[in-house]
Write a protein that holds these residues in place. Sequence first.
Motif, PDB file in Angstrom:
ATOM      1  N   ILE A 254       0.877  -1.172   0.000  1.00 14.39           N
ATOM      2  CA  ILE A 254       0.000   0.000   0.000  1.00 14.39           C
ATOM      3  C   ILE A 254       0.911   1.217   0.000  1.00 14.39           C
ATOM      4  N   LYS A 255       0.706   2.105  -0.981  1.00 17.35           N
ATOM      5  CA  LYS A 255       1.637   3.223  -1.073  1.00 17.35           C
ATOM      6  C   LYS A 255       0.951   4.549  -1.344  1.00 17.35           C
ATOM      7  N   ASP A 256       1.497   5.572  -0.723  1.00 17.66           N
ATOM      8  CA  ASP A 256       1.144   6.964  -0.973  1.00 17.66           C
ATOM      9  C   ASP A 256      -0.355   7.251  -0.876  1.00 17.66           C
ATOM     10  N   TYR A 257      -1.035   6.574   0.026  1.00 16.08           N
ATOM     11  CA  TYR A 257      -2.464   6.799   0.283  1.00 16.08           C
ATOM     12  C   TYR A 257      -3.328   6.533  -0.951  1.00 16.08           C
ATOM     13  N   SER A 258      -2.766   5.863  -1.974  1.00 12.86           N
ATOM     14  CA  SER A 258      -3.575   5.600  -3.166  1.00 12.86           C
ATOM     15  C   SER A 258      -4.536   4.452  -2.868  1.00 12.86           C
ATOM     16  N   GLU A 259      -5.745   4.623  -3.312  1.00  5.26           N
ATOM     17  CA  GLU A 259      -6.809   3.623  -3.149  1.00  5.26           C
ATOM     18  C   GLU A 259      -7.111   3.291  -1.699  1.00  5.26           C
ATOM     19  N   VAL A 260      -6.836   4.216  -0.789  1.00 12.41           N
ATOM     20  CA  VAL A 260      -7.177   4.018   0.625  1.00 12.41           C
ATOM     21  C   VAL A 260      -8.579   4.580   0.857  1.00 12.41           C
ATOM     22  N   ASP A 261      -9.444   3.791   1.438  1.00 18.44           N
ATOM     23  CA  ASP A 261     -10.757   4.262   1.862  1.00 18.44           C
ATOM     24  C   ASP A 261     -10.549   4.888   3.235  1.00 18.44           C
ATOM     25  N   PHE A 262     -10.460   6.213   3.281  1.00 17.98           N
ATOM     26  CA  PHE A 262     -10.063   6.908   4.498  1.00 17.98           C
ATOM     27  C   PHE A 262     -11.042   6.700   5.647  1.00 17.98           C
ATOM     28  N   GLU A 263     -12.318   6.650   5.364  1.00 19.58           N
ATOM     29  CA  GLU A 263     -13.303   6.429   6.425  1.00 19.58           C
ATOM     30  C   GLU A 263     -13.110   5.051   7.051  1.00 19.58           C
ATOM     31  N   ASN A 264     -12.980   4.038   6.209  1.00 20.70           N
ATOM     32  CA  ASN A 264     -12.769   2.682   6.740  1.00 20.70           C
ATOM     33  C   ASN A 264     -11.412   2.557   7.418  1.00 20.70           C
ATOM     34  N   ALA A 265     -10.392   3.218   6.865  1.00 24.12           N
ATOM     35  CA  ALA A 265      -9.066   3.173   7.506  1.00 24.12           C
ATOM     36  C   ALA A 265      -9.144   3.757   8.906  1.00 24.12           C
ATOM     37  N   TYR A 266      -9.878   4.854   9.047  1.00 21.21           N
ATOM     38  CA  TYR A 266     -10.040   5.459  10.376  1.00 21.21           C
ATOM     39  C   TYR A 266     -10.779   4.498  11.307  1.00 21.21           C
ATOM     40  N   LEU A 267     -11.917   3.978  10.871  1.00 21.69           N
ATOM     41  CA  LEU A 267     -12.701   3.084  11.735  1.00 21.69           C
ATOM     42  C   LEU A 267     -11.928   1.807  12.067  1.00 21.69           C
ATOM     43  N   ASN A 268     -11.242   1.246  11.075  1.00 19.19           N
ATOM     44  CA  ASN A 268     -10.480   0.011  11.306  1.00 19.19           C
ATOM     45  C   ASN A 268      -9.293   0.214  12.238  1.00 19.19           C
ATOM     46  N   ASN A 269      -8.748   1.419  12.248  1.00 16.93           N
ATOM     47  CA  ASN A 269      -7.575   1.712  13.069  1.00 16.93           C
ATOM     48  C   ASN A 269      -7.907   2.368  14.401  1.00 16.93           C
ATOM     49  N   LYS A 270      -9.153   2.665  14.646  1.00 16.66           N
ATOM     50  CA  LYS A 270      -9.514   3.464  15.812  1.00 16.66           C
ATOM     51  C   LYS A 270      -8.909   2.916  17.110  1.00 16.66           C
ATOM     52  N   ASN A 271      -8.881   1.624  17.261  1.00 15.40           N
ATOM     53  CA  ASN A 271      -8.312   1.025  18.478  1.00 15.40           C
ATOM     54  C   ASN A 271      -6.785   1.009  18.476  1.00 15.40           C
ATOM     55  N   ASN A 272      -6.176   1.313  17.331  1.00 19.87           N
ATOM     56  CA  ASN A 272      -4.721   1.309  17.232  1.00 19.87           C
ATOM     57  C   ASN A 272      -4.101   2.677  17.508  1.00 19.87           C
ATOM     58  N   PHE A 273      -4.924   3.719  17.556  1.00 21.25           N
ATOM     59  CA  PHE A 273      -4.417   5.036  17.916  1.00 21.25           C
ATOM     60  C   PHE A 273      -3.960   4.978  19.371  1.00 21.25           C
ATOM     61  N   LYS A 274      -2.902   5.697  19.681  1.00 21.19           N
ATOM     62  CA  LYS A 274      -2.384   5.748  21.056  1.00 21.19           C
ATOM     63  C   LYS A 274      -2.759   7.079  21.687  1.00 21.19           C
ATOM     64  N   GLU A 275      -3.306   7.015  22.898  1.00 22.54           N
ATOM     65  CA  GLU A 275      -3.661   8.241  23.602  1.00 22.54           C
ATOM     66  C   GLU A 275      -2.402   8.964  24.057  1.00 22.54           C
ATOM     67  N   VAL A 276      -2.406  10.260  23.861  1.00 26.00           N
ATOM     68  CA  VAL A 276      -1.300  11.122  24.295  1.00 26.00           C
ATOM     69  C   VAL A 276      -1.900  12.105  25.298  1.00 26.00           C
ATOM     70  N   THR A 277      -1.451  12.015  26.538  1.00 24.68           N
ATOM     71  CA  THR A 277      -2.063  12.829  27.594  1.00 24.68           C
ATOM     72  C   THR A 277      -1.323  14.135  27.865  1.00 24.68           C
ATOM     73  N   LYS A 278      -0.028  14.152  27.628  1.00 22.31           N
ATOM     74  CA  LYS A 278       0.755  15.358  27.894  1.00 22.31           C
ATOM     75  C   LYS A 278       0.896  16.174  26.617  1.00 22.31           C
ATOM     76  N   ILE A 279       0.645  17.456  26.721  1.00 19.79           N
ATOM     77  CA  ILE A 279       0.727  18.344  25.556  1.00 19.79           C
ATOM     78  C   ILE A 279       2.107  18.270  24.911  1.00 19.79           C
ATOM     79  N   GLU A 280       3.151  18.210  25.714  1.00 19.22           N
ATOM     80  CA  GLU A 280       4.508  18.173  25.150  1.00 19.22           C
ATOM     81  C   GLU A 280       4.797  16.885  24.380  1.00 19.22           C
TER      82      GLU A 280
END
Length: 188
Positions: A151-177
């Motif tokens: 998969i390269k350069d965001y070509s043919e990526v379904d951004f909505e599904n990529a967001y939903l599919n990855n939602k649990n893979n995002f890491k919470e960042v609590t400190k502003i720095e």
Amino acid sequence: MNLFLDTSNNKLILILENNNEIVDSLFLDNQLRISDIALDELQKFLSKNNITIHEVENLYATKGPGSYTGVRVAITIIKTLKTINNSFKVYLISSLAFQSSNKKAISILDAKGGKIYLGIYKKGQNIIEDQLIPSEYLVDFQNQFFDHELIKDYSEVDFENAYLNNKNNFKEVTKIEDIKPLYIKHFI
């Protein structure tokens, strides 16, 4: 309400989501001056959906790698919002992980100058750390991970599904720095 921003690769991607349902999305491609339009487009996007930024609880964004300026735009917006209102929860993900969308994938982005950013993923987990390599090394990775989709350069990526599919893979960042871009330097 959740807001996702990605400006890392000459695209402006905004997704508004609530309870795992996409409320609205905006994709603007080939944005060479993304820093000039991002805030205006965000404001128009929120207004179109009859909400204010105060109704957003969680902020999601890609942190890079990607275009040096592009990576900074979303991170700066997120960091500013968190500074103004510390009650926002912030979640970040690598743009390579985002593009892999929970697939078995070799995720690459053009880094210019005959180099690519590369990360290898399996179901959202990074099995080869995101790195900057000469483009000609890609063949070696493809031979080793022949059963992974390229998969390269965001070509043919379904951004909505990529967001939903990855939602649990995002890491919470609590400190502003700790809300900062991911810049990957060359290995040599």
